[in-house]
Design a protein around this motif. Structure first.
Motif, PDB file in Angstrom:
ATOM      1  N   LYS A 133       3.247   1.821  12.792  1.00 29.09           N
ATOM      2  CA  LYS A 133       3.650   3.180  13.170  1.00 29.09           C
ATOM      3  C   LYS A 133       2.969   4.207  12.281  1.00 29.09           C
ATOM      4  O   LYS A 133       2.493   5.239  12.744  1.00 29.09           O
ATOM      5  N   ILE A 134       2.964   3.892  10.970  1.00 30.85           N
ATOM      6  CA  ILE A 134       2.343   4.831  10.021  1.00 30.85           C
ATOM      7  C   ILE A 134       0.848   4.976  10.316  1.00 30.85           C
ATOM      8  O   ILE A 134       0.312   6.091  10.308  1.00 30.85           O
ATOM      9  N   LEU A 135       0.196   3.870  10.601  1.00 36.57           N
ATOM     10  CA  LEU A 135      -1.249   3.949  10.898  1.00 36.57           C
ATOM     11  C   LEU A 135      -1.496   4.844  12.110  1.00 36.57           C
ATOM     12  O   LEU A 135      -2.332   5.749  12.087  1.00 36.57           O
ATOM     13  N   ARG A 136      -0.741   4.589  13.188  1.00 38.38           N
ATOM     14  CA  ARG A 136      -0.949   5.415  14.387  1.00 38.38           C
ATOM     15  C   ARG A 136      -0.661   6.877  14.101  1.00 38.38           C
ATOM     16  O   ARG A 136      -1.398   7.762  14.550  1.00 38.38           O
ATOM     17  N   HIS A 137       0.374   7.092  13.355  1.00 38.16           N
ATOM     18  CA  HIS A 137       0.731   8.469  13.008  1.00 38.16           C
ATOM     19  C   HIS A 137      -0.400   9.126  12.213  1.00 38.16           C
ATOM     20  O   HIS A 137      -0.776  10.278  12.475  1.00 38.16           O
ATOM     21  N   GLU A 138      -0.945   8.381  11.266  1.00 36.64           N
ATOM     22  CA  GLU A 138      -2.023   8.924  10.437  1.00 36.64           C
ATOM     23  C   GLU A 138      -3.290   9.190  11.267  1.00 36.64           C
ATOM     24  O   GLU A 138      -3.959  10.206  11.100  1.00 36.64           O
ATOM     25  N   LEU A 139      -3.617   8.230  12.117  1.00 39.45           N
ATOM     26  CA  LEU A 139      -4.804   8.402  12.979  1.00 39.45           C
ATOM     27  C   LEU A 139      -4.649   9.659  13.826  1.00 39.45           C
ATOM     28  O   LEU A 139      -5.574  10.466  13.959  1.00 39.45           O
ATOM     29  N   THR A 140      -3.478   9.808  14.396  1.00 34.49           N
ATOM     30  CA  THR A 140      -3.210  10.960  15.253  1.00 34.49           C
ATOM     31  C   THR A 140      -3.301  12.256  14.462  1.00 34.49           C
ATOM     32  O   THR A 140      -3.952  13.220  14.884  1.00 34.49           O
ATOM     33  N   ARG A 141      -2.677  12.248  13.319  1.00 34.46           N
ATOM     34  CA  ARG A 141      -2.649  13.447  12.487  1.00 34.46           C
ATOM     35  C   ARG A 141      -4.066  13.857  12.074  1.00 34.46           C
ATOM     36  O   ARG A 141      -4.440  15.024  12.140  1.00 34.46           O
ATOM     37  N   LYS A 142      -4.868  12.894  11.697  1.00 35.27           N
ATOM     38  CA  LYS A 142      -6.204  13.212  11.221  1.00 35.27           C
ATOM     39  C   LYS A 142      -7.125  13.648  12.367  1.00 35.27           C
ATOM     40  O   LYS A 142      -7.985  14.511  12.187  1.00 35.27           O
ATOM     41  N   LEU A 143      -6.918  13.059  13.524  1.00 32.53           N
ATOM     42  CA  LEU A 143      -7.694  13.524  14.672  1.00 32.53           C
ATOM     43  C   LEU A 143      -7.314  14.946  15.042  1.00 32.53           C
ATOM     44  O   LEU A 143      -8.175  15.761  15.411  1.00 32.53           O
ATOM     45  N   GLU A 144      -6.020  15.250  14.950  1.00 32.66           N
ATOM     46  CA  GLU A 144      -5.587  16.632  15.182  1.00 32.66           C
ATOM     47  C   GLU A 144      -6.290  17.579  14.220  1.00 32.66           C
ATOM     48  O   GLU A 144      -6.766  18.655  14.610  1.00 32.66           O
ATOM     49  N   GLN A 145      -6.356  17.171  12.960  1.00 34.46           N
ATOM     50  CA  GLN A 145      -7.034  18.001  11.950  1.00 34.46           C
ATOM     51  C   GLN A 145      -8.498  18.235  12.331  1.00 34.46           C
ATOM     52  O   GLN A 145      -9.005  19.346  12.261  1.00 34.46           O
ATOM     53  N   GLN A 146      -9.153  17.155  12.716  1.00 32.62           N
ATOM     54  CA  GLN A 146     -10.552  17.280  13.148  1.00 32.62           C
ATOM     55  C   GLN A 146     -10.675  18.291  14.277  1.00 32.62           C
ATOM     56  O   GLN A 146     -11.573  19.131  14.284  1.00 32.62           O
ATOM     57  N   LEU A 147      -9.767  18.182  15.251  1.00 32.74           N
ATOM     58  CA  LEU A 147      -9.855  19.051  16.424  1.00 32.74           C
ATOM     59  C   LEU A 147      -9.527  20.499  16.095  1.00 32.74           C
ATOM     60  O   LEU A 147      -9.890  21.405  16.852  1.00 32.74           O
ATOM     61  N   GLN A 148      -8.826  20.721  14.976  1.00 36.78           N
ATOM     62  CA  GLN A 148      -8.473  22.102  14.626  1.00 36.78           C
ATOM     63  C   GLN A 148      -9.559  22.811  13.825  1.00 36.78           C
ATOM     64  O   GLN A 148      -9.435  23.998  13.537  1.00 36.78           O
ATOM     65  N   LYS A 149     -10.598  22.101  13.481  1.00 37.78           N
ATOM     66  CA  LYS A 149     -11.725  22.757  12.806  1.00 37.78           C
ATOM     67  C   LYS A 149     -12.285  23.869  13.705  1.00 37.78           C
ATOM     68  O   LYS A 149     -12.196  23.802  14.926  1.00 37.78           O
ATOM     69  N   PRO A 150     -12.879  24.880  13.092  1.00 33.66           N
ATOM     70  CA  PRO A 150     -13.485  25.928  13.931  1.00 33.66           C
ATOM     71  C   PRO A 150     -14.568  25.348  14.829  1.00 33.66           C
ATOM     72  O   PRO A 150     -15.233  24.366  14.477  1.00 33.66           O
ATOM     73  N   LEU A 151     -14.751  25.971  15.982  1.00 30.88           N
ATOM     74  CA  LEU A 151     -15.760  25.498  16.934  1.00 30.88           C
ATOM     75  C   LEU A 151     -17.160  25.532  16.330  1.00 30.88           C
ATOM     76  O   LEU A 151     -18.033  24.769  16.726  1.00 30.88           O
ATOM     77  N   THR A 152     -17.378  26.436  15.394  1.00 34.56           N
ATOM     78  CA  THR A 152     -18.717  26.516  14.787  1.00 34.56           C
ATOM     79  C   THR A 152     -19.050  25.279  13.963  1.00 34.56           C
ATOM     80  O   THR A 152     -20.187  25.105  13.546  1.00 34.56           O
ATOM     81  N   GLU A 153     -18.065  24.430  13.731  1.00 36.35           N
ATOM     82  CA  GLU A 153     -18.331  23.224  12.945  1.00 36.35           C
ATOM     83  C   GLU A 153     -18.445  21.962  13.801  1.00 36.35           C
ATOM     84  O   GLU A 153     -18.563  20.855  13.277  1.00 36.35           O
ATOM     85  N   MET A 154     -18.389  22.137  15.121  1.00 39.43           N
ATOM     86  CA  MET A 154     -18.437  20.949  15.994  1.00 39.43           C
ATOM     87  C   MET A 154     -19.440  21.107  17.125  1.00 39.43           C
ATOM     88  O   MET A 154     -19.327  22.035  17.925  1.00 39.43           O
ATOM     89  N   GLY A 155     -20.392  20.202  17.183  1.00 37.98           N
ATOM     90  CA  GLY A 155     -21.278  20.142  18.339  1.00 37.98           C
ATOM     91  C   GLY A 155     -20.475  19.738  19.569  1.00 37.98           C
ATOM     92  O   GLY A 155     -19.374  19.182  19.459  1.00 37.98           O
ATOM     93  N   TYR A 156     -21.042  20.001  20.744  1.00 39.84           N
ATOM     94  CA  TYR A 156     -20.327  19.664  21.990  1.00 39.84           C
ATOM     95  C   TYR A 156     -19.966  18.181  22.049  1.00 39.84           C
ATOM     96  O   TYR A 156     -18.823  17.814  22.355  1.00 39.84           O
ATOM     97  N   GLY A 157     -20.934  17.329  21.767  1.00 39.73           N
ATOM     98  CA  GLY A 157     -20.710  15.890  21.892  1.00 39.73           C
ATOM     99  C   GLY A 157     -19.621  15.411  20.958  1.00 39.73           C
ATOM    100  O   GLY A 157     -18.788  14.573  21.315  1.00 39.73           O
ATOM    101  N   ARG A 158     -19.614  15.957  19.762  1.00 39.09           N
ATOM    102  CA  ARG A 158     -18.609  15.573  18.783  1.00 39.09           C
ATOM    103  C   ARG A 158     -17.229  16.043  19.222  1.00 39.09           C
ATOM    104  O   ARG A 158     -16.256  15.292  19.158  1.00 39.09           O
ATOM    105  N   LYS A 159     -17.151  17.288  19.673  1.00 37.90           N
ATOM    106  CA  LYS A 159     -15.853  17.813  20.091  1.00 37.90           C
ATOM    107  C   LYS A 159     -15.322  17.022  21.295  1.00 37.90           C
ATOM    108  O   LYS A 159     -14.136  16.696  21.361  1.00 37.90           O
ATOM    109  N   LEU A 160     -16.205  16.711  22.229  1.00 37.02           N
ATOM    110  CA  LEU A 160     -15.788  15.920  23.381  1.00 37.02           C
ATOM    111  C   LEU A 160     -15.265  14.561  22.923  1.00 37.02           C
ATOM    112  O   LEU A 160     -14.204  14.104  23.362  1.00 37.02           O
ATOM    113  N   ALA A 161     -16.012  13.922  22.031  1.00 35.64           N
ATOM    114  CA  ALA A 161     -15.602  12.603  21.542  1.00 35.64           C
ATOM    115  C   ALA A 161     -14.229  12.675  20.875  1.00 35.64           C
ATOM    116  O   ALA A 161     -13.351  11.840  21.128  1.00 35.64           O
ATOM    117  N   LEU A 162     -14.025  13.694  20.053  1.00 35.83           N
ATOM    118  CA  LEU A 162     -12.728  13.833  19.372  1.00 35.83           C
ATOM    119  C   LEU A 162     -11.606  14.041  20.392  1.00 35.83           C
ATOM    120  O   LEU A 162     -10.509  13.494  20.246  1.00 35.83           O
TER     121      LEU A 162
END
Ligand SMILES: [Zn+2]
Ligand SMILES: [Zn+2]
Ligand SMILES: [Zn+2]
Ligand SMILES: [Zn+2]
Lengths: 368, 368, 368, 368
Positions: A133-162
């Motif tokens: 449960k903790i692992l899934r929670h952590e994975l989810t939380r960190k992916l959320e963090q990645q997705l909350q980065k400003p758009l200027t820090e993510m190429g299209y392909g990367r943002k789509l993948a995330l």
């Protein structure tokens, strides 16, 4: 009555100002039952997976799954829409060349990833269940963090993948549907899934190690595999890359068969109820090859090429796999290998330059 | 009388059966004097470096270098010839998407590379000089082995990279001439070359660490850097990636200036005699940025973009770098950064999709 | 308060199932006053016209035109979105090669066109005015018929052209905004518009005859020109193709100047009120060339090209226009012409194959 | 002993400075016997014709033709080499979009063409034979003039077309071998060749009128057809465009069959001796369609397409020809026609945008 939700997620504003979306179909199930995530078309011209998901939407409408199933039928509309001549150049970013399936987030990277070693140490006392449960929670939380980065820090392909990985991370089974060049259906499976991969009913299997190279399947299974090894328990999450034959091809009839294999697998995983009449339980015999024994054969010259063998059959050593005519009037050049092989993928066109991927072959395999 | 040899090396048989070659110009010099290898155009539409080498051929004809100088003016004819519309799509393989400058052989790889640790141990008693001889010999021998593999085991890009690396491995200075999108001239230098990089007379410097990511410069310097660190001696071999402004542009006038910087560097390295009248000895002040502080700024939306600043100037935090019009009639979107920066590279076209590389900027730098 | 309507017209369902639209901005004016239709970007990477229309939307919001003005800022979103590398391949259909600006309906074609001869005969007794009403009515009616054909009978480019032509056919002035490769601003004008073309303030003019070759301007003016000749009256409808400099470029500052020329023209046509302070009334001197004297100069060889002259200046006979380096180390090849010329358009890249359009030049001209 | 000459003609210097050539194989025969010219691959990815010519080179080596036969196996190496992904974008100029087979010289154009009317008048007294000699002489002379223009006046595609046409103009039979998208073998024949076309053994025939639209076959037959009509004699020269199935495909086995049809035709024309054992004399029944009844069916929407019928079969009115899925989960859209048809060509990929050429069909035909 519709038993699923259909939402759209905007993924790219185009130069014209219009926005491309991906469609997400979600059949909400019992949260205590294993869930599944299935996507298709990350490389654009991979149409058969879309046909399969179209079939699954209709099938699950009639036969609701027990667990939650999330379906993304066309994961990369930008790649799908990118035509040169009548063909689709979908495999990589037409501006930068990036393979769309090498941009997922590495959950175990040293910079902002998860330290599994540490996780295990910290909570050694916990039940295996709660660690998961903790692992899934952590994975989810960190992916959320990645997705909350400003758009200027993510190429299209990367943002789509995330965006896709964020959905996949919630599921217990992840199926990433692709197509290759001219090819026989085959599946990339993590080595620990030797038994379950049978249920997909795909006779050619590539077993891959616990190594992240950027693809969806690896992005999903690497952290779980690593954790399971540390805990010496079976890995609860599975992820596969399934290659459903030729790119640019689409067959509703074949899609039925492809979907039946997937449903069979989901039944085995507990996500779906058994269907009646029950289909074949699993593939009778598999040709299984380790990734290190999967060889790319490059074209030794340029010219016009005719394949002498079909994909999926065993070709003895020294037997010609292809014959190349460099120019009309010249002697033809035969391509053979010093070892027995099974051709899996062939170059799509008969006109080729030197040094292209003529064939991908199993150079060693076991029948299992 | 011609004081150089001009040879051609076949690099690719095309589908039409014709063979593309690369040209190699070699000014043979005193073997006891440091040698140099200079190539241009690995990414195709990098024309200014070809202009520079054209200048150098004529210059060295009149002013023969002391050491051996090898020049490859158009390293990748296949990429150069690949047009869509009037522009050249040269940066990556149009069939597979591979960046042409990520396919060099890693001399320190675990499988068939060189074990520097072991090399140093075995010959600890040897003079530093002979260890260096052994390293060069080993690098050469192993590259030969790579090149002797059957053609069916090498993609075009890989074989081309090996062919070029085989020539570069013999030189004490390696200059890989490139161009970027709209950009100011800049140079990638290994961190240990803080002093010598000045002599190139290029005011924007990116210092890169001892890490192999597939590029020519790294392929050349990584083994030498590693060895030098182990022996605690200065690194005798240097390699740079030089970005000579805009892709698709070519100016004979600018080429003279670019070449003069290179000649100045070669004088400093001992490969050439000083020229008279002596030029400026070295750049007066450099803006130097570490690779980790070199940031890509992605376009946060799609539309039409106008840059508000020019490359090479310092832009204060919060000041607009670009303004994007998603659609006629809409409010324009300003792109600014929370930190001061120096824009180095800009996207080539004013029409852009969301998530493309709008800018590359120095986010931190020192003036040296 | 918004004094215009903004509507969108769906023009193409993509492979991904999403629909591309065009935006239409309409400032409704007094129907008894001459109306105008302005579009931009039929070839995709023609961005300056979009900038101009963006300016016009804001300008007309503050200074409402007297007559109706219809604006289509991005006429061909499909072409605009089609990237290879960072550049836009917009000029022609990437699947079939059709030039997007050669697909308009020929109003005088023999199959389903209008028989002007007959129209004039039938209604000889009518006032000139009513004949013109009948012509516009007929053009509109027949375009409607074309658009009502089943979709299976119309390619995308044709349907798009008909959709745009249907809007343009209602206007008294039609401006089709384009960009060329590297180029100076210039305008294609029908020969009968010798006086009015001055008001656009564009100093390079190409006069074209009454001949339909598929373009928007011809599609609009051919039937009116033919009718006017038969009636021996001035032609009431005008259409121009305006080339606003370099493709891939976009400048809001330049857009202001470009728009001012257009507004000046619309004032002269009676569609807009004079603006204050009044600008320059019209171009002081024009360089005017007949279409038959507009010459394409093809590259006599392949290689790297440097232009020796700038667009817009007069180049004497025999003076080099460009110098081409076929390969580093080779003699350079000079391109000159046996006659004086004014270069108008240059090839966009310095790398070129033999037989591409190196230059377009006025080979004869008058100053007017 | 080789009974043919093999020469190469340079056709394009590339940006890299290298030169692309075409190969010409010439079997010199009795000049009093009808001659033939056969080329393949003007559109690049038309490989089967090259295979056929490769077969013919070997066949004519063993069975020398009586008349002169000239073979050009790969007429457009530039188009053949132009890859995006694994596929070939060969159909049109990637820089300008020009269809390579629309650039031939119109022998009857008003500017520098031949005035047949006048030719006939002037030499009314001459024997028909000598008029034909004069026509061929004039065609040759004028093509020579075209080819002697400076390179700055000829685009690559035009110069290539003139080079090929110059060879074709000497022959009595001209076969231009092409391939289409997914397609059944078919042939474009001039209407006057109703009897001879049978000998090619290709069951689907399109009869085209005496109208020049830029293609090789028309370029060859238009002046002869016009002359023959004026003289009321049979047309001595024949030209065909033969479509040998799918682009990107190449089969040596099929090439044998294709070549046998061509040899059969050449026997009938008197260029070759009958072969033993004699093959089938001619196609038993032909499906013949006039060009005006050959319809392009455009895709009414975008999405994934599955063809319901195969090429070459008769499809009754209202029967679905294709089914399109715009998006997974949507209703599928059926494409049917209000008339019986025979599908000849299908779009190559299952992913398509709205308004592409879904099918080309015979909408009316006779069996002959
Ligand atoms: Zn894929
Ligand atoms: Zn580069
Ligand atoms: Zn245009
Ligand atoms: Zn063709």
């Amino acid at each position: 009555m519709k038993n699923y939700t259909h939402t759209t997620i905007p993924v790219r504003t185009l130069a014209s100002g219009q926005i491309l979306n991906i469609d997400v179909f979600r059949f909400e199930g019992d949260p205590s039952v294993p869930s599944a995530y299935i996507q298709s078309g990350m490389h654009g011209a991979e149409l058969q997976g879309t046909a399969v998901i179209d079939f699954l939407i209709r099938f699950f409408t009639d036969h609701p799954p027990k667990g939650t199933v999330t379906l993304v039928p066309a994961a990369n509309p930008y790649a799908l829409n990118n035509k040169t001549g009548e063909y689709t150049q979908g495999r990589f970013d037409p501006t930068y060349g990036d393979n769309w399936n090498r941009l997922y987030w590495d959950a175990l990277n040293n910079e902002d990833g998860i330290d599994i070693e540490n996780l295990v140490k910290t909570i050694r006392s916990d039940a295996q269940n709660s660690i998961q449960k903790i692992l899934r929670h952590e994975l989810t939380r960190k992916l959320e963090q990645q997705l909350q980065k400003p758009l200027t820090e993510m190429g299209y392909g990367r943002k789509l993948a995330l965006t896709l990985q964020r959905m996949a991370v919630e599921a217990d089974s992840v199926l990433d549907l692709h197509c290759a060049s001219h090819s026989v259906r085959h599946v990339y499976a993590p080595e620990y899934a030797r038994q379950t991969v049978r249920y997909l009913n795909i006779p050619y299997v590539l077993f891959i190690p616990n190594l992240f190279a950027g693809a969806m399947d690896e992005a999903v299974f690497c952290p779980w595999w690593t954790l399971s090894q540390k805990l010496s328990v079976p890995c609860p999450v599975e992820a596969y890359t399934i290659e459903l034959g030729n790119q640019e091809a689409y067959s509703a009839k074949d899609a039925r068969g492809d979907a039946m294999g997937i449903i069979n697998y989901l039944v085995h995983r507990g996500t779906c109820d058994p269907i009646k009449p029950k289909g074949r339980d699993s593939a009778e015999s598999l040709f299984a090859c380790r990734l290190q024994d999967y060889k790319t054969i490059y074209s030794p010259t340029g010219g016009l090429c005719e394949f002498s063998t079909v994909t999926g059959g065993i070709v003895p050593a020294q037997e010609p796999l292809a014959v190349i005519l460099t120019k009309a009037g010249n002697e033809k050049i035969s391509v053979a290998l010093p070892y027995d092989c099974i051709p899996i993928v062939q170059y799509s066109s008969a006109a080729l330059h030197q040094g292209v991927e003529l064939l991908k072959v199993f150079s060693k395999w076991e029948v299992m």
